[in-house]
Motif scaffolding. Structure first.
Motif, mmCIF file in Angstrom:
data_model
loop_
_atom_site.group_PDB
_atom_site.id
_atom_site.type_symbol
_atom_site.label_atom_id
_atom_site.label_comp_id
_atom_site.label_asym_id
_atom_site.label_seq_id
_atom_site.Cartn_x
_atom_site.Cartn_y
_atom_site.Cartn_z
ATOM 1 N N GLY A 190 88.495 158.843 -21.540
ATOM 2 C CA GLY A 190 87.923 157.779 -20.726
ATOM 3 C C GLY A 190 88.655 157.607 -19.414
ATOM 4 N N LEU A 191 89.994 157.715 -19.442
ATOM 5 C CA LEU A 191 90.766 157.615 -18.204
ATOM 6 C C LEU A 191 90.465 158.780 -17.273
ATOM 7 C CD1 LEU A 191 94.238 156.488 -19.605
ATOM 8 C CD2 LEU A 191 92.579 155.075 -18.379
ATOM 9 N N ALA A 192 90.386 160.001 -17.832
ATOM 10 C CA ALA A 192 90.066 161.166 -17.012
ATOM 11 C C ALA A 192 88.692 161.012 -16.367
ATOM 12 C CB ALA A 192 90.128 162.435 -17.860
ATOM 13 N N LEU A 193 87.739 160.475 -17.121
ATOM 14 C CA LEU A 193 86.403 160.255 -16.587
ATOM 15 C C LEU A 193 86.421 159.224 -15.463
ATOM 16 C CD1 LEU A 193 83.396 160.925 -16.840
ATOM 17 C CD2 LEU A 193 83.246 159.186 -18.638
ATOM 18 N N ALA A 194 87.181 158.155 -15.640
ATOM 19 C CA ALA A 194 87.313 157.156 -14.573
ATOM 20 C C ALA A 194 87.907 157.779 -13.321
ATOM 21 C CB ALA A 194 88.182 155.989 -15.056
ATOM 22 N N ALA A 209 85.553 163.237 -26.411
ATOM 23 C CA ALA A 209 85.366 161.996 -27.174
ATOM 24 C C ALA A 209 85.770 160.780 -26.346
ATOM 25 C CB ALA A 209 86.159 162.059 -28.477
ATOM 26 N N PRO A 210 85.195 160.617 -25.145
ATOM 27 C CA PRO A 210 85.721 159.595 -24.227
ATOM 28 C C PRO A 210 85.518 158.158 -24.718
ATOM 29 C CG PRO A 210 83.670 160.513 -23.389
ATOM 30 C CD PRO A 210 84.061 161.355 -24.569
ATOM 31 N N PHE A 211 86.577 157.393 -24.616
ATOM 32 C CA PHE A 211 86.579 155.961 -24.901
ATOM 33 C C PHE A 211 86.085 155.204 -23.671
ATOM 34 C CE2 PHE A 211 89.443 152.046 -25.356
ATOM 35 C CZ PHE A 211 88.599 151.411 -26.262
ATOM 36 N N LEU A 212 85.630 153.967 -23.891
ATOM 37 C CA LEU A 212 85.177 153.060 -22.832
ATOM 38 C C LEU A 212 83.906 153.546 -22.133
ATOM 39 C CD1 LEU A 212 88.478 151.810 -21.123
ATOM 40 C CD2 LEU A 212 86.996 150.563 -22.703
ATOM 41 N N CYS A 213 83.041 154.240 -22.858
ATOM 42 C CA CYS A 213 81.735 154.621 -22.320
ATOM 43 C C CYS A 213 80.641 153.842 -23.043
ATOM 44 C CB CYS A 213 81.498 156.126 -22.502
ATOM 45 S SG CYS A 213 82.568 157.162 -21.505
ATOM 46 N N HIS A 214 79.700 153.312 -22.263
ATOM 47 C CA HIS A 214 78.603 152.522 -22.835
ATOM 48 C C HIS A 214 79.164 151.522 -23.845
ATOM 49 C CE1 HIS A 214 74.664 151.288 -23.664
ATOM 50 N NE2 HIS A 214 74.155 152.378 -24.227
ATOM 51 N N VAL A 215 80.128 150.733 -23.370
ATOM 52 C CA VAL A 215 80.903 149.865 -24.249
ATOM 53 C C VAL A 215 80.018 148.829 -24.932
ATOM 54 C CG1 VAL A 215 82.918 148.380 -24.381
ATOM 55 C CG2 VAL A 215 82.844 150.204 -22.693
ATOM 56 N N GLN A 216 78.997 148.362 -24.226
ATOM 57 C CA GLN A 216 78.133 147.335 -24.814
ATOM 58 C C GLN A 216 77.480 147.847 -26.093
ATOM 59 O OE1 GLN A 216 78.559 144.631 -23.230
ATOM 60 N NE2 GLN A 216 78.977 145.142 -21.103
ATOM 61 N N ARG A 217 77.088 149.119 -26.111
ATOM 62 C CA ARG A 217 76.528 149.691 -27.336
ATOM 63 C C ARG A 217 77.622 149.919 -28.376
ATOM 64 N NH1 ARG A 217 72.459 152.419 -29.838
ATOM 65 N NH2 ARG A 217 73.018 154.283 -31.056
ATOM 66 N N ALA A 218 78.764 150.405 -27.947
ATOM 67 C CA ALA A 218 79.824 150.737 -28.898
ATOM 68 C C ALA A 218 80.225 149.541 -29.749
ATOM 69 C CB ALA A 218 81.030 151.290 -28.149
ATOM 70 N N ILE A 219 80.358 148.375 -29.133
ATOM 71 C CA ILE A 219 80.809 147.213 -29.904
ATOM 72 C C ILE A 219 79.708 146.666 -30.806
ATOM 73 C CG2 ILE A 219 82.563 146.587 -28.205
ATOM 74 C CD1 ILE A 219 80.731 144.384 -27.186
ATOM 75 N N ASP A 272 81.677 160.774 -35.290
ATOM 76 C CA ASP A 272 82.775 160.005 -34.691
ATOM 77 C C ASP A 272 82.413 158.526 -34.649
ATOM 78 O OD1 ASP A 272 84.852 158.970 -33.218
ATOM 79 O OD2 ASP A 272 84.701 160.420 -31.590
ATOM 80 N N THR A 273 83.068 157.721 -35.488
ATOM 81 C CA THR A 273 82.852 156.276 -35.450
ATOM 82 C C THR A 273 83.802 155.580 -34.488
ATOM 83 O OG1 THR A 273 84.373 155.960 -37.316
ATOM 84 C CG2 THR A 273 82.024 156.208 -37.831
ATOM 85 N N VAL A 274 84.852 156.284 -34.034
ATOM 86 C CA VAL A 274 85.806 155.690 -33.095
ATOM 87 C C VAL A 274 85.198 155.630 -31.698
ATOM 88 C CG1 VAL A 274 88.097 155.926 -32.062
ATOM 89 C CG2 VAL A 274 87.754 156.476 -34.476
ATOM 90 N N CYS A 275 84.654 156.744 -31.237
ATOM 91 C CA CYS A 275 83.924 156.808 -29.964
ATOM 92 C C CYS A 275 82.556 157.419 -30.274
ATOM 93 C CB CYS A 275 84.684 157.653 -28.943
ATOM 94 S SG CYS A 275 86.271 156.952 -28.446
ATOM 95 N N PRO A 276 81.571 156.594 -30.619
ATOM 96 C CA PRO A 276 80.283 157.103 -31.095
ATOM 97 C C PRO A 276 79.660 158.109 -30.128
ATOM 98 C CG PRO A 276 80.422 154.744 -31.461
ATOM 99 C CD PRO A 276 81.624 155.120 -30.642
#
Length: 345
Positions: A190-194, A209-219, A272-276
């Protein structure tokens, strides 16, 4: 874990209208301008590793608000010419560890800068960087620190550090500043993508497996940490949802992906349930869509149907090595500098 997200044929087309704030560009331009007002390199000193084939240095650079951020700089021993550099970001709860823990890139012939994650030491690995800005309202976990307003949010600081790491890498001896690669897995992805959305002239991006993408759906579809830490915060702070969703919109990887220019290499695990996987595809499918160029950005996605957050492990690293060698062997494309595209040089 069985498959739980969208079917693969739908994932390949999944490009949701992830909302972004009207002042998204202005917010990040002002944040990075303030950071850039300070010299980036603070200290560079040799670090003994007891390894004969690589040399390492302990680097300190000025990150968000000038805070000292630690990193390991490692390169093949006895190589004098300027090398392409892979700037790598660590996963959630990790620190930079020890310099001999991550040797893939220097052994493959690259310079390598591994950035510490401020205030995250101790969960999975040792770190050396403090986060002195913990007073903003929010929860106890990194992903919820200061989450009630974007100005005080933890990831505003960490993303700024990540951009400054690229600037620090370019100032280091033995680096070819025209061939800087941003790389990472999970939070690091996620940081690399930012960074790819904020720095217009990267040579390449590798985001797994980027974190912080489409966060509204992830939560809404996973309770696994770190997203589960946001869910737990909202389960207690029931009136905070609107403020939390607004803050998260300023750090969503889909918004950064739209502005990116660099050739990109992605991967997801369908279990992947951590970063769907739908959140990673949301960024991939919109990568480069708003960067000001009429030409599509070269990108590739590797899918691991039977894997979770571990994705392709060593098999995937081999694919990254082969892909990056091919990208860096080609002439770099011209970078568009249109308004609303990438934000800093």
């Amino acid at each position: 874990m069985p498959l739980f997200d969208l079917p693969l044929d739908q994932l390949r087309q999944y490009a949701p209208a992830v909302p972004e704030p009207a002042d998204f560009d202005a917010f990040w331009r002002a944040t990075l301008r303030e950071a850039a007002a300070r010299p980036v390199l603070v200290d560079v000193r040799p670090e003994p590793t007891d390894l004969r084939l690589v040399d390492s240095w302990d680097v300190t650079f000025a990150g968000f608000a000038g805070d000292p951020v630690r990193a390991w700089y490692t390169r093949p021993s006895g190589v004098d010419e300027p090398l392409p550099v892979v700037v790598e970001y660590v996963g959630y709860g990790r620190g930079r560890g020890l310099p001999h823990e991550r040797l893939t890139w220097p052994v493959a012939g690259y310079a390598h800068l591994l950035m510490d994650a401020r205030g995250q030491s101790g969960q999975y690995g040792v770190g050396d960087t403090a986060d002195p800005h913990g007073a903003a309202p929010g929860g106890p976990w990194p992903v919820t620190r200061g989450i009630l307003a974007p100005e005080g949010y933890y990831y505003r600081r960490l993303i700024t550090d990540a951009v400054r790491a690229v600037q620090a890498a370019r100032a280091l001896p033995g680096v070819d500043p025209q061939r800087v690669v941003a790389a990472g897995n999970s939070q690091g992805g996620g940081l690399a993508l930012a960074v790819a959305g904020l720095v217009p002239d990267l040579a390449a991006l590798m985001s797994t497996a980027p974190f912080l993408c489409h966060v509204q759906r992830a939560i809404e579809i996973t309770d696994a940490a770190p997203y589960g830490e946001i869910v737990n915060y909202l389960a207690v702070n029931r009136d905070a949802e609107s403020a939390v969703r607004r803050t998260l919109s300023y750090v969503d990887g889909v918004c950064f992906a739209r502005r990116a220019c660099a050739p990109a290499h992605f991967a997801v695990g369908l279990r992947d349930t951590v970063c769907p996987p739908s959140t990673g595809f949301a960024a991939y499918n919109q990568y480069g869509a708003a960067n000001g160029s009429a030409e599509p950005v070269a990108r590739t996605m590797h899918v691991y149907p039977f894997n979770g957050h571990e994705h392709g492990d060593a098999t995937h690293v081999r694919r990254q090595l082969r892909w990056l060698a091919g990208v860096l062997a080609e002439p770099a494309p011209a970078v568009p500098l249109a308004d609303g595209a990438a934000l800093v040089g």
